[in-house]
Design a protein around this motif. Structure first.
Motif, PDB file in Angstrom:
ATOM      1  N   UNK A  24       0.860  -1.176   0.000  1.00 14.07           N
ATOM      2  CA  UNK A  24       0.000   0.000   0.000  1.00 14.07           C
ATOM      3  C   UNK A  24       0.897   1.227   0.000  1.00 14.07           C
ATOM      4  N   UNK A  25       0.807   2.043  -1.035  1.00 16.46           N
ATOM      5  CA  UNK A  25       1.700   3.195  -1.169  1.00 16.46           C
ATOM      6  C   UNK A  25       0.959   4.515  -0.944  1.00 16.46           C
ATOM      7  N   UNK A  64      -5.248  -1.005   7.031  1.00 17.46           N
ATOM      8  CA  UNK A  64      -4.476  -2.237   7.194  1.00 17.46           C
ATOM      9  C   UNK A  64      -5.350  -3.473   7.060  1.00 17.46           C
ATOM     10  N   UNK A  65      -6.603  -3.379   7.482  1.00 18.11           N
ATOM     11  CA  UNK A  65      -7.515  -4.511   7.322  1.00 18.11           C
ATOM     12  C   UNK A  65      -7.727  -4.820   5.846  1.00 18.11           C
ATOM     13  N   UNK A 119       3.311  10.982   4.785  1.00 16.72           N
ATOM     14  CA  UNK A 119       2.612   9.810   4.252  1.00 16.72           C
ATOM     15  C   UNK A 119       3.521   8.602   4.430  1.00 16.72           C
ATOM     16  N   UNK A 120       3.002   7.407   4.163  1.00 15.82           N
ATOM     17  CA  UNK A 120       3.807   6.219   4.366  1.00 15.82           C
ATOM     18  C   UNK A 120       3.499   5.146   3.335  1.00 15.82           C
ATOM     19  N   UNK A 121       4.362   4.134   3.282  1.00 19.27           N
ATOM     20  CA  UNK A 121       4.202   2.954   2.446  1.00 19.27           C
ATOM     21  C   UNK A 121       4.191   1.746   3.369  1.00 19.27           C
ATOM     22  N   UNK A 122       3.239   0.840   3.157  1.00 18.70           N
ATOM     23  CA  UNK A 122       3.127  -0.351   3.998  1.00 18.70           C
ATOM     24  C   UNK A 122       3.274  -1.585   3.113  1.00 18.70           C
ATOM     25  N   UNK A 123       4.090  -2.537   3.557  1.00 20.90           N
ATOM     26  CA  UNK A 123       4.227  -3.828   2.882  1.00 20.90           C
ATOM     27  C   UNK A 123       3.931  -4.906   3.904  1.00 20.90           C
ATOM     28  N   UNK A 124       2.980  -5.794   3.571  1.00 23.66           N
ATOM     29  CA  UNK A 124       2.530  -6.819   4.499  1.00 23.66           C
ATOM     30  C   UNK A 124       2.747  -8.195   3.874  1.00 23.66           C
TER      31      UNK A 124
END
Length: 144
Positions: A24-25, A64-65, A119-124
């Motif tokens: 998610x970017x 995140x969900x 802002x942020x980038x999330x990698x799961x």
């Protein structure tokens, strides 16, 4: 592109094909707020993590969900199995800083205060417990 760079890029792409993740970017919340929610679900089983995120009051938990559901879907598509078995868990989650919008807020006596909108980038990453046991057996040279 040089041959060494090309080879390392191809190796990285091959390694990503065996991992199951979602990215998610440019999420318009600060990385610190997102990390608070990410720390709650790190290492958890997927169904339990979905429950924690669903009932969390944090704004980042809804994002995140949705990302976790996407990672589960990616795992199901790559392995052609269903995730209801209960052996799927969040193996890793990374929250990195994204771009920062810089704005000015009016201040007294003609000055201006700088406002940084982060802002942020999330990698799961998700993985099944069975695949970890199989990879450990291959590495050890033992099989039960």
């Amino acid at each position: 592109m040089g041959s060494r760079k090309k080879n390392s890029a191809e190796n990285r792409k091959e390694a990503l094909k065996t991992q199951y993740f979602a990215r998610l970017n440019d999420v318009p919340t600060s990385p610190r707020k997102m990390r608070l929610v990410a720390d709650m679900i790190r290492g958890m089983e997927v169904n339990k993590a979905l429950g924690v995120l669903k009932f969390s009051t944090k704004e980042a938990s809804a994002r995140l969900e949705k990302l976790l559901r996407s990672a589960i879907s990616n795992w199901e598509q790559k392995t052609e199995q269903k995730a209801e078995n209960g052996d799927l868990f969040v193996s890793a989650i990374h929250v990195d800083g994204g771009r920062m919008l810089k704005r000015l807020r009016p201040a007294p006596q003609g000055r201006g205060y700088r406002v940084r909108k982060r802002s942020n980038h999330v990698t799961l990453f998700v993985d099944s417990k069975n695949s970890i046991n199989v990879s450990n057996e291959v590495a050890d040279g033992t099989k039960n």
